[in-house]
Structures are given as C-alpha cells and as structure tokens.
Design a protein around this motif. Structure first.
Motif, mmCIF file in Angstrom:
data_model
loop_
_atom_site.group_PDB
_atom_site.id
_atom_site.type_symbol
_atom_site.label_atom_id
_atom_site.label_comp_id
_atom_site.label_asym_id
_atom_site.label_seq_id
_atom_site.Cartn_x
_atom_site.Cartn_y
_atom_site.Cartn_z
ATOM 1 N N PRO A 118 0.834 -1.198 0.000
ATOM 2 C CA PRO A 118 0.000 0.000 0.000
ATOM 3 C C PRO A 118 0.869 1.249 0.000
ATOM 4 O O PRO A 118 1.922 1.284 0.632
ATOM 5 C CB PRO A 118 -0.810 -0.113 1.292
ATOM 6 C CG PRO A 118 -0.153 -1.163 2.095
ATOM 7 C CD PRO A 118 0.691 -1.991 1.187
ATOM 8 N N ARG A 119 0.448 2.232 -0.725
ATOM 9 C CA ARG A 119 1.213 3.479 -0.788
ATOM 10 C C ARG A 119 0.956 4.284 0.470
ATOM 11 O O ARG A 119 -0.198 4.463 0.871
ATOM 12 C CB ARG A 119 0.823 4.269 -2.023
ATOM 13 C CG ARG A 119 1.201 3.541 -3.292
ATOM 14 C CD ARG A 119 0.967 4.303 -4.557
ATOM 15 N NE ARG A 119 0.122 5.473 -4.436
ATOM 16 C CZ ARG A 119 -0.533 6.009 -5.432
ATOM 17 N NH1 ARG A 119 -0.460 5.478 -6.616
ATOM 18 N NH2 ARG A 119 -1.280 7.082 -5.261
ATOM 19 N N PRO A 120 2.022 4.778 1.098
ATOM 20 C CA PRO A 120 1.808 5.570 2.306
ATOM 21 C C PRO A 120 1.181 6.920 1.968
ATOM 22 O O PRO A 120 1.388 7.465 0.896
ATOM 23 C CB PRO A 120 3.217 5.752 2.872
ATOM 24 C CG PRO A 120 4.117 5.595 1.696
ATOM 25 C CD PRO A 120 3.420 4.632 0.760
ATOM 26 N N VAL A 121 0.446 7.454 2.915
ATOM 27 C CA VAL A 121 -0.173 8.759 2.751
ATOM 28 C C VAL A 121 0.806 9.801 3.275
ATOM 29 O O VAL A 121 1.266 9.713 4.412
ATOM 30 C CB VAL A 121 -1.503 8.845 3.518
ATOM 31 C CG1 VAL A 121 -2.081 10.236 3.417
ATOM 32 C CG2 VAL A 121 -2.473 7.806 2.999
ATOM 33 N N VAL A 122 1.139 10.765 2.445
ATOM 34 C CA VAL A 122 2.056 11.823 2.829
ATOM 35 C C VAL A 122 1.316 13.157 2.691
ATOM 36 O O VAL A 122 0.787 13.469 1.637
ATOM 37 C CB VAL A 122 3.321 11.823 1.933
ATOM 38 C CG1 VAL A 122 4.248 12.952 2.306
ATOM 39 C CG2 VAL A 122 4.021 10.482 2.019
ATOM 40 N N ILE A 123 1.301 13.884 3.784
ATOM 41 C CA ILE A 123 0.635 15.186 3.772
ATOM 42 C C ILE A 123 1.707 16.249 3.924
ATOM 43 O O ILE A 123 2.485 16.223 4.880
ATOM 44 C CB ILE A 123 -0.398 15.297 4.905
ATOM 45 C CG1 ILE A 123 -1.450 14.199 4.722
ATOM 46 C CG2 ILE A 123 -1.019 16.677 4.932
ATOM 47 C CD1 ILE A 123 -2.433 14.103 5.855
ATOM 48 N N LYS A 124 1.757 17.151 2.998
ATOM 49 C CA LYS A 124 2.736 18.228 3.033
ATOM 50 C C LYS A 124 2.005 19.555 3.190
ATOM 51 O O LYS A 124 0.921 19.739 2.657
ATOM 52 C CB LYS A 124 3.569 18.257 1.752
ATOM 53 C CG LYS A 124 4.441 17.047 1.560
ATOM 54 C CD LYS A 124 5.279 17.172 0.317
ATOM 55 C CE LYS A 124 6.157 15.952 0.153
ATOM 56 N NZ LYS A 124 6.980 16.037 -1.039
ATOM 57 N N GLY A 125 2.624 20.458 3.907
ATOM 58 C CA GLY A 125 2.027 21.773 4.081
ATOM 59 C C GLY A 125 3.066 22.748 4.601
ATOM 60 O O GLY A 125 4.225 22.390 4.858
ATOM 61 N N ARG A 126 2.650 23.969 4.749
ATOM 62 C CA ARG A 126 3.553 24.989 5.268
ATOM 63 C C ARG A 126 3.722 24.801 6.767
ATOM 64 O O ARG A 126 2.838 24.258 7.431
ATOM 65 C CB ARG A 126 3.006 26.382 4.983
ATOM 66 C CG ARG A 126 2.885 26.655 3.489
ATOM 67 C CD ARG A 126 2.410 28.041 3.240
ATOM 68 N NE ARG A 126 1.147 28.255 3.963
ATOM 69 C CZ ARG A 126 0.279 29.188 3.675
ATOM 70 N NH1 ARG A 126 0.519 30.035 2.720
ATOM 71 N NH2 ARG A 126 -0.843 29.316 4.343
ATOM 72 N N PRO A 127 4.824 25.321 7.328
ATOM 73 C CA PRO A 127 4.989 25.242 8.784
ATOM 74 C C PRO A 127 3.905 26.067 9.476
ATOM 75 O O PRO A 127 3.375 27.029 8.919
ATOM 76 C CB PRO A 127 6.372 25.830 9.029
ATOM 77 C CG PRO A 127 6.942 26.205 7.718
ATOM 78 C CD PRO A 127 5.936 25.921 6.659
ATOM 79 N N ARG A 128 3.608 25.721 10.700
ATOM 80 C CA ARG A 128 2.571 26.424 11.459
ATOM 81 C C ARG A 128 2.984 27.866 11.725
ATOM 82 O O ARG A 128 4.126 28.158 12.037
ATOM 83 C CB ARG A 128 2.345 25.748 12.796
ATOM 84 C CG ARG A 128 1.658 24.435 12.678
ATOM 85 C CD ARG A 128 1.421 23.890 14.051
ATOM 86 N NE ARG A 128 0.537 22.756 13.978
ATOM 87 C CZ ARG A 128 -0.027 22.216 15.017
ATOM 88 N NH1 ARG A 128 0.194 22.697 16.218
ATOM 89 N NH2 ARG A 128 -0.816 21.183 14.876
ATOM 90 N N LEU A 129 2.041 28.760 11.647
ATOM 91 C CA LEU A 129 2.289 30.151 11.999
ATOM 92 C C LEU A 129 2.157 30.354 13.502
ATOM 93 O O LEU A 129 2.883 31.134 14.110
ATOM 94 C CB LEU A 129 1.301 31.069 11.265
ATOM 95 C CG LEU A 129 1.422 31.100 9.746
ATOM 96 C CD1 LEU A 129 0.323 31.971 9.153
ATOM 97 C CD2 LEU A 129 2.778 31.621 9.328
#
Length: 139
Positions: A118-129
C-alpha cells in the motif's frame, strides 16, 4: 504475456475453436487469429489485474487462465449463431471476477512478494504560523 496458450484454449473449448477462429473459411482454426485473440484477452486481464499486482506476474493463476480463455472465446464468437448464452455467461463471469480482483474483493494466489504494497499517505504543508510557544499566555 499471454495467460493461456492455444493448446490450453483448445483443451478448454474443444472443436469450438475451429468454428470461431476459422478466418479464411477452410474449416480449421487460424493460428494468427488464435494468437491475436489470446493476446487481446490477456491485455484486458492485465488492465484489471495491474491495478492490484505489479506486472508481469511471476506465474499464471488458474483463474486468469480461464478468464483469458472465456474472454477470447467471447470476442471471437462475435454474434449469432456462434455466440451462445453459455459463452456470454462465461464471459460475464470472467469480467466480474476481474472487477473483483481490481477492487480488492478477491485476490490471486501469488507469492506475497507479488502484491503491491500500500502506498503511504504523505501530507505536506507549510509550517505552522501559531503554536503553543508563539501564543504564550493566550493558550
């Protein structure tokens, strides 16, 4: 990779091969027509199986061999009088099995290494403000 050979097809459906694969009308099956039908049926099987398993498969499961034979028979039978209800039912059953394999409701009996992980789920986003440290006493 063809999942069934001409000999396996002939063993499964018998003299029907001569009727449906007789392109030139000489009463005998044409090897080129058989090879083409088996290759096209195998490609259709790959389209469903490839969703769950890396291709090419290390071995040919029996369920794929029979599905290939049923699909090739249906495709070459064309229409009446050769296309019977039995041929149509076997084709529809084969397609249903392939859909189940693709959807994960059925699996092939293959070595464990042949399954796609199964392909892992990767969530990318900006660092927290804002975080607990930057909000200080407001938290």
């Amino acid at each position: 990779m063809a999942y069934a050979s001409a000999e396996e097809w002939r063993a499964a459906v018998g003299a029907l091969v001569d009727r449906i694969a007789d392109v030139d009308g000489d009463g005998a099956a044409d090897p080129a027509a058989i090879d083409r039908a088996l290759a096209e049926a195998s490609a259709e099987v790959d389209a469903y199986v490839g969703v769950r398993y890396p291709l090419p498969l290390p071995s040919t499961p029996v369920v794929l061999r029979s599905a290939t034979i049923d699909i090739a028979t249906y495709r070459l039978a064309g229409g009446p009088p050769v296309l019977t209800d039995d041929i149509r039912d076997r084709y529809e059953d084969a397609m249903s099995r392939l859909r189940d394999i693709a959807a994960g409701r059925a699996r092939l009996d293959l070595p464990q290494a042949a399954h796609k992980p199964p392909r892992p789920v990767v969530i990318k986003g900006r660092p927290r403000l804002f975080d607990r440290g930057s909000l200080g006493d407001l938290v």
